[in-house]
Design a protein around this motif. Structure first.
Motif, PDB file in Angstrom:
ATOM      1  N   GLU A 350      67.955  39.674  55.326  1.00  0.00           N
ATOM      2  CA  GLU A 350      68.461  38.428  54.765  1.00  0.00           C
ATOM      3  C   GLU A 350      67.471  37.836  53.764  1.00  0.00           C
ATOM      4  O   GLU A 350      66.257  37.872  53.989  1.00  0.00           O
ATOM      5  CB  GLU A 350      68.740  37.424  55.880  1.00  0.00           C
ATOM      6  N   GLY A 351      68.010  37.319  52.674  1.00  0.00           N
ATOM      7  CA  GLY A 351      67.177  36.698  51.652  1.00  0.00           C
ATOM      8  C   GLY A 351      66.846  37.607  50.486  1.00  0.00           C
ATOM      9  O   GLY A 351      66.294  37.156  49.480  1.00  0.00           O
ATOM     10  N   GLU A 352      67.195  38.901  50.592  1.00  0.00           N
ATOM     11  CA  GLU A 352      66.889  39.840  49.518  1.00  0.00           C
ATOM     12  C   GLU A 352      67.835  39.710  48.324  1.00  0.00           C
ATOM     13  O   GLU A 352      67.523  40.169  47.233  1.00  0.00           O
ATOM     14  CB  GLU A 352      66.914  41.276  50.048  1.00  0.00           C
ATOM     15  N   VAL A 353      69.023  39.145  48.544  1.00  0.00           N
ATOM     16  CA  VAL A 353      69.956  38.955  47.433  1.00  0.00           C
ATOM     17  C   VAL A 353      69.430  37.824  46.555  1.00  0.00           C
ATOM     18  O   VAL A 353      69.491  36.650  46.910  1.00  0.00           O
ATOM     19  CB  VAL A 353      71.375  38.634  47.938  1.00  0.00           C
ATOM     20  N   SER A 354      68.879  38.189  45.405  1.00  0.00           N
ATOM     21  CA  SER A 354      68.256  37.212  44.509  1.00  0.00           C
ATOM     22  C   SER A 354      68.522  37.630  43.068  1.00  0.00           C
ATOM     23  O   SER A 354      68.938  38.756  42.795  1.00  0.00           O
ATOM     24  CB  SER A 354      66.742  37.159  44.746  1.00  0.00           C
ATOM     25  N   LYS A 355      68.271  36.729  42.154  1.00  0.00           N
ATOM     26  CA  LYS A 355      68.452  37.044  40.733  1.00  0.00           C
ATOM     27  C   LYS A 355      67.563  38.212  40.328  1.00  0.00           C
ATOM     28  O   LYS A 355      67.986  39.096  39.572  1.00  0.00           O
ATOM     29  CB  LYS A 355      68.134  35.820  39.876  1.00  0.00           C
ATOM     30  N   ALA A 356      66.323  38.254  40.849  1.00  0.00           N
ATOM     31  CA  ALA A 356      65.392  39.327  40.499  1.00  0.00           C
ATOM     32  C   ALA A 356      65.904  40.692  40.959  1.00  0.00           C
ATOM     33  O   ALA A 356      65.681  41.702  40.285  1.00  0.00           O
ATOM     34  CB  ALA A 356      64.021  39.046  41.108  1.00  0.00           C
ATOM     35  N   ARG A 357      66.576  40.725  42.120  1.00  0.00           N
ATOM     36  CA  ARG A 357      67.079  41.989  42.629  1.00  0.00           C
ATOM     37  C   ARG A 357      68.412  42.363  41.974  1.00  0.00           C
ATOM     38  O   ARG A 357      68.696  43.544  41.760  1.00  0.00           O
ATOM     39  CB  ARG A 357      67.263  41.908  44.150  1.00  0.00           C
ATOM     40  N   LEU A 358      69.241  41.376  41.680  1.00  0.00           N
ATOM     41  CA  LEU A 358      70.564  41.643  41.108  1.00  0.00           C
ATOM     42  C   LEU A 358      70.497  42.057  39.638  1.00  0.00           C
ATOM     43  O   LEU A 358      71.244  42.943  39.200  1.00  0.00           O
ATOM     44  CB  LEU A 358      71.454  40.412  41.247  1.00  0.00           C
ATOM     45  N   THR A 359      69.614  41.444  38.875  1.00  0.00           N
ATOM     46  CA  THR A 359      69.600  41.639  37.422  1.00  0.00           C
ATOM     47  C   THR A 359      69.464  43.097  36.998  1.00  0.00           C
ATOM     48  O   THR A 359      70.252  43.572  36.158  1.00  0.00           O
ATOM     49  CB  THR A 359      68.505  40.776  36.783  1.00  0.00           C
ATOM     50  N   PRO A 360      68.497  43.882  37.503  1.00  0.00           N
ATOM     51  CA  PRO A 360      68.393  45.262  37.037  1.00  0.00           C
ATOM     52  C   PRO A 360      69.599  46.131  37.407  1.00  0.00           C
ATOM     53  O   PRO A 360      69.967  47.036  36.644  1.00  0.00           O
ATOM     54  CB  PRO A 360      67.120  45.778  37.720  1.00  0.00           C
ATOM     55  N   ILE A 361      70.235  45.851  38.543  1.00  0.00           N
ATOM     56  CA  ILE A 361      71.444  46.611  38.902  1.00  0.00           C
ATOM     57  C   ILE A 361      72.574  46.264  37.949  1.00  0.00           C
ATOM     58  O   ILE A 361      73.295  47.140  37.467  1.00  0.00           O
ATOM     59  CB  ILE A 361      71.848  46.324  40.361  1.00  0.00           C
ATOM     60  N   VAL A 362      72.720  44.982  37.644  1.00  0.00           N
ATOM     61  CA  VAL A 362      73.759  44.547  36.704  1.00  0.00           C
ATOM     62  C   VAL A 362      73.514  45.126  35.315  1.00  0.00           C
ATOM     63  O   VAL A 362      74.456  45.529  34.613  1.00  0.00           O
ATOM     64  CB  VAL A 362      73.814  43.004  36.659  1.00  0.00           C
ATOM     65  N   GLN A 363      72.251  45.206  34.907  1.00  0.00           N
ATOM     66  CA  GLN A 363      71.934  45.782  33.600  1.00  0.00           C
ATOM     67  C   GLN A 363      72.331  47.254  33.527  1.00  0.00           C
ATOM     68  O   GLN A 363      72.825  47.714  32.498  1.00  0.00           O
ATOM     69  CB  GLN A 363      70.443  45.609  33.309  1.00  0.00           C
ATOM     70  N   ARG A 364      72.125  47.999  34.603  1.00  0.00           N
ATOM     71  CA  ARG A 364      72.571  49.401  34.637  1.00  0.00           C
ATOM     72  C   ARG A 364      74.083  49.480  34.535  1.00  0.00           C
ATOM     73  O   ARG A 364      74.637  50.352  33.856  1.00  0.00           O
ATOM     74  CB  ARG A 364      72.081  50.066  35.927  1.00  0.00           C
ATOM     75  N   PHE A 365      74.760  48.563  35.199  1.00  0.00           N
ATOM     76  CA  PHE A 365      76.220  48.512  35.144  1.00  0.00           C
ATOM     77  C   PHE A 365      76.703  48.256  33.718  1.00  0.00           C
ATOM     78  O   PHE A 365      77.607  48.925  33.215  1.00  0.00           O
ATOM     79  CB  PHE A 365      76.723  47.426  36.085  1.00  0.00           C
TER      80      PHE A 365
END
Length: 374
Positions: A350-365
């Motif tokens: 819990e707590g790992e869902v953050s902008k820092a973690r989401l951004t690089p995955i979204v950029q790959r998408f």
């Protein structure tokens, strides 16, 4: 060329229309006794909206869904963590994303085919390679020969067992409940998908029709081999989320909530064998983490149609190989993005869902969005 499409779901119907737009005749065979026009909501990314614009000939269908311009991720208190534009600047995407009632989109596609193009009560039971033809044995006992068979029969595909018997859907460890309900709240917006994260679970909701307040939601969580939750169980599991979400779920009739374990495929292995080829969930069933499943299937169908009308060799194998080369790697890359996103939402602490973690995955998408079929 006589072509059979196995499965009259959204991808099967869309593939049939695409082939006909390119001048190829085909027939869709469906195991059920009638149209599969049930279900909840379906999300269509801009990449697939452009395919649908080609398939349905005009822009009228845009009025049958709800445009989605952002994907917003919130924490369990409802605070915004990350906002992702569906059409980021610099990609020049000439279409919105849309949310449709599945029944609405199904009927739009079915209306673009002739009644004789879809044959019900004819599930595929057995395939036999005869060299220059494929012989199909159907569930009603009929046996027919085809120049090409396309498997669009979903995650439980019988076509896949012929093409590559080693490809078996795996249990993702997750279960999802889905519902559609008329509901309005200041917390929930009309132009975006909103994701509310909880511990190894989340609730996602999209608007379906702003005028009628119709809204789609799904709630996903780890099943841990325990009994699946009913509506009361969902309300208990997500009790820490904003009250409006609980009221939305609670306002949905129990009988209207669809619940099932989520299975997936890796997209690895062979995509065709002889004159039999697969697309969509039959080969790369994915989790609805970003709602890209139908979009990827529509891309597959367009690539396959291009390969079939563009090949000049006497052998059909070169066209199918070209399709596999184009579609398989792109699908596997997209599946990897979805798996990484899924792990973040459901399997990390819990707590790992953050902008820092989401951004690089979204950029790959978004990088993959640059190489779509349109």
């Amino acid at each position: 060329m006589r072509i059979a499409i196995i499965g009259a779901g959204l991808n099967g119907l869309a593939c049939a229309i695409m082939l006909k737009r390119f001048g190829l005749e085909c027939t869709v065979f469906e195991r059920g006794q009638g149209p599969r026009d049930s279900g909840t909501g379906i999300y269509v990314w801009p990449q697939a909206m452009q395919v649908l614009r080609f398939v349905l000939k005009n822009r009228d269908f845009l009025g049958r869904g709800q445009a989605i311009e952002f994907l917003d991720t919130h924490d369990k208190q409802g605070r915004l963590i990350h906002s992702q534009p569906v059409r980021p600047e610099g990609l020049g995407i000439p279409a919105p994303a849309m949310m449709f009632l599945r029944t609405e989109l199904f009927r739009l596609l079915a209306a673009s085919l002739e009644e004789r193009d879809i044959r019900y009560g004819m599930g595929c039971e057995r395939l036999e390679d005869l060299g220059d033809q494929v012989q199909v044995t159907f569930s009603n006992g009929q046996v027919e020969g085809f120049d090409l068979v396309i498997g669009a029969d979903g995650v439980s595909s019988t076509v896949r067992s012929f093409v590559d018997p080693g490809m078996i859907p795996y249990d993702t460890g997750l279960v999802a409940s889905r519902g559609v309900v008329a509901f309005r709240s200041p917390l929930l917006h009309s132009d975006r998908c909103q994701i509310f994260t909880s511990t190894h679970s989340r609730v996602v909701t999209y608007p379906l029709n702003e005028a009628t307040s119709l809204r789609y939601w799904f709630a996903a969580y780890q099943h841990r081999n325990q009994p699946l939750l009913d509506r009361a169980g969902l309300l208990e599991l997500f009790a820490a989320l904003p009250e409006e979400l609980l009221r939305m779920i609670g306002a949905t009739e129990e009988k209207e909530i669809l619940t099932h374990k989520l299975k997936a495929l890796t997209g690895e292995g062979h995509w065709f064998r002889g004159r039999v080829v697969m697309l969509g969930d039959s080969i790369h069933a994915m989790l609805p983490t970003l709602g890209y499943g139908l979009t990827l299937g529509l891309e597959n169908g367009f690539m396959l149609a291009q390969a079939l009308v563009g090949h000049c060799d006497k052998s059909l194998e070169s066209a199918l190989k070209r399709y596999e080369l184009r579609a398989a790697q792109r699908s596997r890359d997209m599946l990897k993005v979805m798996r990484d996103m899924t792990d973040l939402y459901y399997f990390e602490r819990e707590g790992e869902v953050s902008k820092a973690r989401l951004t690089p995955i979204v950029q790959r998408f978004h990088h993959l969005a640059q190489s779509t079929v349109f």
